[in-house]
Every structure is written in C-alpha cells, then in structure tokens.
Scaffold this motif. Structure first.
Motif, short mmCIF file in Angstrom:
data_model
loop_
_atom_site.label_atom_id
_atom_site.label_comp_id
_atom_site.label_asym_id
_atom_site.label_seq_id
_atom_site.Cartn_x
_atom_site.Cartn_y
_atom_site.Cartn_z
N PHE A 151 -8.49 -7.11 -6.43
CA PHE A 151 -7.94 -6.24 -7.48
C PHE A 151 -8.98 -5.20 -7.92
O PHE A 151 -9.09 -4.90 -9.10
N THR A 152 -9.73 -4.66 -6.96
CA THR A 152 -10.77 -3.67 -7.29
C THR A 152 -10.48 -2.36 -6.56
O THR A 152 -9.85 -2.35 -5.50
N LYS A 153 -10.98 -1.27 -7.14
CA LYS A 153 -10.78 0.04 -6.53
C LYS A 153 -11.44 0.09 -5.15
O LYS A 153 -10.93 0.72 -4.22
N GLY A 154 -12.59 -0.59 -5.02
CA GLY A 154 -13.27 -0.64 -3.73
C GLY A 154 -12.40 -1.27 -2.65
O GLY A 154 -12.40 -0.83 -1.50
N PHE A 155 -11.63 -2.26 -3.02
CA PHE A 155 -10.72 -2.90 -2.07
C PHE A 155 -9.61 -1.94 -1.65
O PHE A 155 -9.29 -1.82 -0.46
N TYR A 156 -9.05 -1.21 -2.61
CA TYR A 156 -7.98 -0.27 -2.26
C TYR A 156 -8.53 0.86 -1.38
O TYR A 156 -7.83 1.34 -0.48
N ALA A 157 -9.77 1.27 -1.63
CA ALA A 157 -10.39 2.29 -0.77
C ALA A 157 -10.55 1.73 0.65
O ALA A 157 -10.30 2.42 1.64
N GLY A 158 -10.95 0.47 0.73
CA GLY A 158 -11.07 -0.17 2.05
C GLY A 158 -9.73 -0.26 2.76
O GLY A 158 -9.63 -0.03 3.98
N ILE A 159 -8.70 -0.56 2.01
CA ILE A 159 -7.35 -0.61 2.59
C ILE A 159 -6.96 0.75 3.14
O ILE A 159 -6.42 0.86 4.25
N SER A 160 -7.26 1.78 2.39
CA SER A 160 -6.93 3.14 2.84
C SER A 160 -7.63 3.43 4.17
O SER A 160 -7.02 3.98 5.10
N LYS A 161 -8.87 3.03 4.29
CA LYS A 161 -9.64 3.24 5.52
C LYS A 161 -9.07 2.39 6.66
O LYS A 161 -9.00 2.82 7.82
N ALA A 162 -8.65 1.19 6.35
CA ALA A 162 -8.14 0.27 7.38
C ALA A 162 -6.77 0.70 7.90
O ALA A 162 -6.35 0.33 9.00
N LEU A 163 -6.05 1.51 7.07
CA LEU A 163 -4.73 1.98 7.49
C LEU A 163 -4.85 3.20 8.39
O LEU A 163 -5.78 3.98 8.27
N LYS A 164 -3.85 3.37 9.25
CA LYS A 164 -3.75 4.62 10.00
C LYS A 164 -3.40 5.77 9.05
O LYS A 164 -3.14 5.55 7.85
N GLU A 165 -3.36 6.97 9.58
CA GLU A 165 -3.21 8.16 8.73
C GLU A 165 -1.86 8.24 8.01
O GLU A 165 -1.70 9.00 7.07
N ASP A 166 -0.88 7.44 8.47
CA ASP A 166 0.41 7.43 7.77
C ASP A 166 0.76 6.01 7.29
O ASP A 166 1.92 5.64 7.18
N GLY A 167 -0.28 5.23 7.01
CA GLY A 167 -0.08 3.83 6.66
C GLY A 167 0.45 3.61 5.25
O GLY A 167 0.37 4.47 4.38
N VAL A 168 0.97 2.41 5.06
CA VAL A 168 1.56 2.01 3.77
C VAL A 168 0.98 0.65 3.38
O VAL A 168 0.86 -0.23 4.22
N PHE A 169 0.65 0.48 2.11
CA PHE A 169 0.24 -0.86 1.68
C PHE A 169 0.98 -1.29 0.43
O PHE A 169 1.48 -0.47 -0.34
N VAL A 170 1.08 -2.59 0.26
CA VAL A 170 1.72 -3.14 -0.93
C VAL A 170 0.90 -4.33 -1.42
O VAL A 170 0.29 -5.06 -0.62
#
Lengths: 259, 259
Positions: A151-170
């Motif tokens: 539940f940290t901003k660093g984790f969400y930034a990591g998720i963004s990096k782990a996703l492809k350029e059109d990725g979605v997370f929930v």
C-alpha cells in the motif's frame, strides 16, 4: 457467523492462518483474524477483481497476481482465452497449501499448465519486473503484517514499471464505511502514477460493511469505456457487462472520499 | 457490532421494540430482534426507498408510507417539492414515539405540516383507499409478526387500487443471499398485478449480507427509463442519478432468482 469447527490453525512464518467451517458460509480462510474468503461468497471478490481489468484490456496475455494464494483470482483469470500465462506471487506457501486442502473449488486451478506459482515476496517480484505484464491484480490483506509494503506509492510505481505500455492494474482497497482514509490515500497515490484511475465496488457479505472497493490504475484503457462488443459470455455468478459498468457508479458519500 | 448500552426495551402491543447505543453505528432500533435502522447507515435505506420511485414518477403529489414509523422515508419524501401530502400508516405508535426520542435526526420531520400520521393497520388503510396516491412505499419488517399481511398478493392488489392510474409502489424485499425465495415470490406476485416490475439493490451494512433489495411495481413509468433532465440535485449521501440507474444492474445470481 456461527463457527461449526476449526479445521486448521497455525502461526506461519508471516501471519496467523485459520480455516474454519461455518454454518452459513461454508469453509472460510482467515489471515491475522481478517476474513480472506468463504465458499459461499468467494465468487464476488474473485470475479470482480479479475474480470473488470481483464475486460478493460483488449487482449490480456500475461497476468500477475500478487497475494491471492487461495487461487480464486487465478481461477477467474483462466476463463479468458487470450491469457497465455498467469503468475502467482504469494509470500506464504501455507496459504496455498491449506487452500488446496480445504477450499479445493477455489484453489483447484493453481495446477493448470498456464499457471506459474512463485512463493515469495510480491513487492520484490514487482521490483524485478519490467514491461512484462498486461494485467496485475493485487489481492492482498489489509495493510498490516506482510501486506504493508503493498500500500505504498513505491509499490504502485513498481507496478507501473512491471506493466507493459498499455497495462492495467487493480488492487483491493477495503470498505468506504470504516476505511475512507485508506481508499483516499491509495486513490491519490495511484492517480499520481497512472493516467486513468477509477474506483469500483462490489457487495461481499463476509467482508466488513459488505461494500468493498477496488482501485484501478490504467495506462491507456478506461474501464468505464469498454465497448459492448468486447464482452463475451463468461461462466460467472456475479459479474456481467452491466455490473461492470454499474460498479463504477459510486454512492455519493463514496465519490466524496476520492474528490 | 458492539452494544454500549440499551436505551429502551419493551414488548409493545405488536412486537418487541429495542433501542440500543452501539460503538460503530450510533443508536439503533430493533423490532422483534431485526435491525430496523441505525444512525450511521440509515440514509441508504431511506434514500433508496424514497427517491427511486419518486424520480420515476414525473410529479408525485400524494404519497403513502406503510410502516416506516421511524420517519426516515418521510424525511426523504419531503425533499421533493412536488409532494403536497405524505401519509404515514404505522401500526405501532411506540415505534414513532421512541424514534422521536432516540433517533431525532431520522424522525424529526414527522412534525412537518405536509405529514399526516395515522397510527393503524397499513393493510386496512390500503384496503380502504382508492385512486388516491401517486407513490406508495412499503417500509415493513420481514414477513413475521405484524408485517405478514404486507407480503401477500391481496395486499399488492390493494396497493394497485389505492394508487392512481399512473402510480408507482416500492417494497423492501430483503436480501438475495439468504432470502431468495421471498424475493422470487414477491417479484412474481407483483408482476401479476403491475405491468412494470423491477428489482433494485443497495448496500446497507447493518442489514443481513449488506445487500438489500427493493421491488417496484409501476402502472405506467419505467424506473430504468427516467430521462436525465428529470433528475434534480438533492441533499443526499447515497442516491445520485447514476446510482438510480446502476441499482437496477443485478449481480447474475440475483437476476437468476427472478427469472
């Protein structure tokens, strides 16, 4: 709910794990005293976590589930024929072991050949992934114990990096009746990182207040603008394309939380 | 929920009435052991019972509330400027008395000059009314004790007669997780009498399962086809025009109950 008997209880390396048999909800899994899932109502959480982002993405092939060792989200992900591989990053192998034993209709698909099970820290798995996933689902406990980092901003930034350029997370983001601050904080953190951020709800009787929220971060596709022809019929008990859309209509007090 | 103290308890002529003070939900009213309302979440039930039928009708002037002695639905009805008179038919005067005492922010509008309070049998009141009301709301307990008659086809036929030729009625119809048969029976009974029958839901934390249903019977206007310009801004915490529409999108297992 009335507990008929305790099937298993142990302090794992990470948390207190309990499986109990109940009168109204069948077998139930608890972690650190919080309800994770029950046989009677598990389909709501698992369907709504999986299908909303998967139908948002036009062709999800590589999917990651962080947490979710009970296998319920994985089971739903596998209903999408475009999916080539789904990875489970669950920190606590005991959750997988006892879900397979006592919740087989939830965990049964963990042995599917398209599933890769990694027992390890989801935060670290995310940190080491880049441009790899179409969808990521964060199926965590509340931000206590092993889930604090999720539940940290660093984790969400990591998720963004782990996703492809059109990725979605929930991510599951608890209930608006008693955890408004959590929802607000996650929403604003995700919004700083993802161009499209949306909140949606589902009714889950065994969770506090019965009204649960999920927060979506998306790089390109808007979950409220999925065209009708993109939906296909699915073996589900809660999710429909109408529910997909309706879930984003928030009660006024909920929309005010994220204003 | 944790009860801090009991404020009042008595066996009235009709039912067991209890008012308790709770930690999480403020003061709560119970009838025959069933939660009627709580200070924290009462707005959901009262808004959703009142505003959905009232916005369905283009100009509601004469409104009847059967049951609902706590006054919450009445409070919401009075927010519609077209309403000239709203009648309360509550069988148990003690419900009114103790709601005014312990739930004043809910019951406070019962003294409004547009309100007529009739302490008496709602079933009889309906039987004696003809072509009189634009909207009728049935705010009853479960079909036990004094509310048994309010879940019969004869009652719905009486409501139809009591309504004007373009009238709308709504009844609370419990939860789909544990009371599927009740929902199914009411839905089919209402459908035999009203040309338009619809089911909608709302999240009410203090009610069993947290997912509540309401059944609408309407002679002319379809609640899912209210044009956007008919909605006006309202002092509400749950209801919005988007929620009005989304509430009719049913989880798949709920739509299967009424198939």
């Amino acid at each position: 709910m009335k507990i008929k008997r305790t099937l298993h209880t142990e302090q794992t390396e990470f948390q207190k794990l309990e499986v109990v048999e109940t009168e109204e909800f069948g077998n139930m899994l608890f972690l650190d005293g919080m309800v994770m899932t029950s046989q009677k109502d598990e389909f709501v959480y698992h369907e709504m976590m999986a299908h909303v982002p998967l139908f948002t993405h036009p062709k999800p092939e590589y999917v990651l589930v962080v947490g979710g060792g009970d296998g319920g989200v994985i089971r739903e992900v596998l209903k999408h024929p475009s999916v080539k591989k789904v990875t489970l990053a669950e920190i606590d192998g005991k959750v997988i072991e006892y879900s397979k034993k006592y919740l087989p209709e939830i965990a049964g698909k963990l042995d599917d050949p398209r599933v890769e099970v990694k027992v390890g820290d989801g935060f670290m798995h995310i940190a080491q992934s880049e441009n790899q996933y179409d969808c990521i689902m964060v199926d965590s406990t509340e931000p206590v114990g092993p889930a604090v980092n999720l539940f940290t901003k660093g984790f969400y930034a990591g998720i963004s990096k782990a996703l492809k350029e059109d990725g979605v997370f929930v991510a599951q983001t608890d209930n608006p009746w008693f955890k408004a601050d959590l929802i607000k904080n996650v929403y604003h953190d995700v919004k700083e990182i993802f161009p499209i951020t949306r909140l949606y709800t589902a009714n889950i009787p065994t969770y506090p207040s019965g009204l649960w929220t999920f927060t979506i971060g998306s790089k390109k596709y808007d979950p409220i603008e999925v065209s009708d022809d993109r939906f296909f019929d699915l073996d589900s008990k809660y999710y429909t394309k109408e529910i997909h859309k309706a879930a984003f209509a928030l009660p006024k007090f909920v929309s005010e939380i994220i204003k």
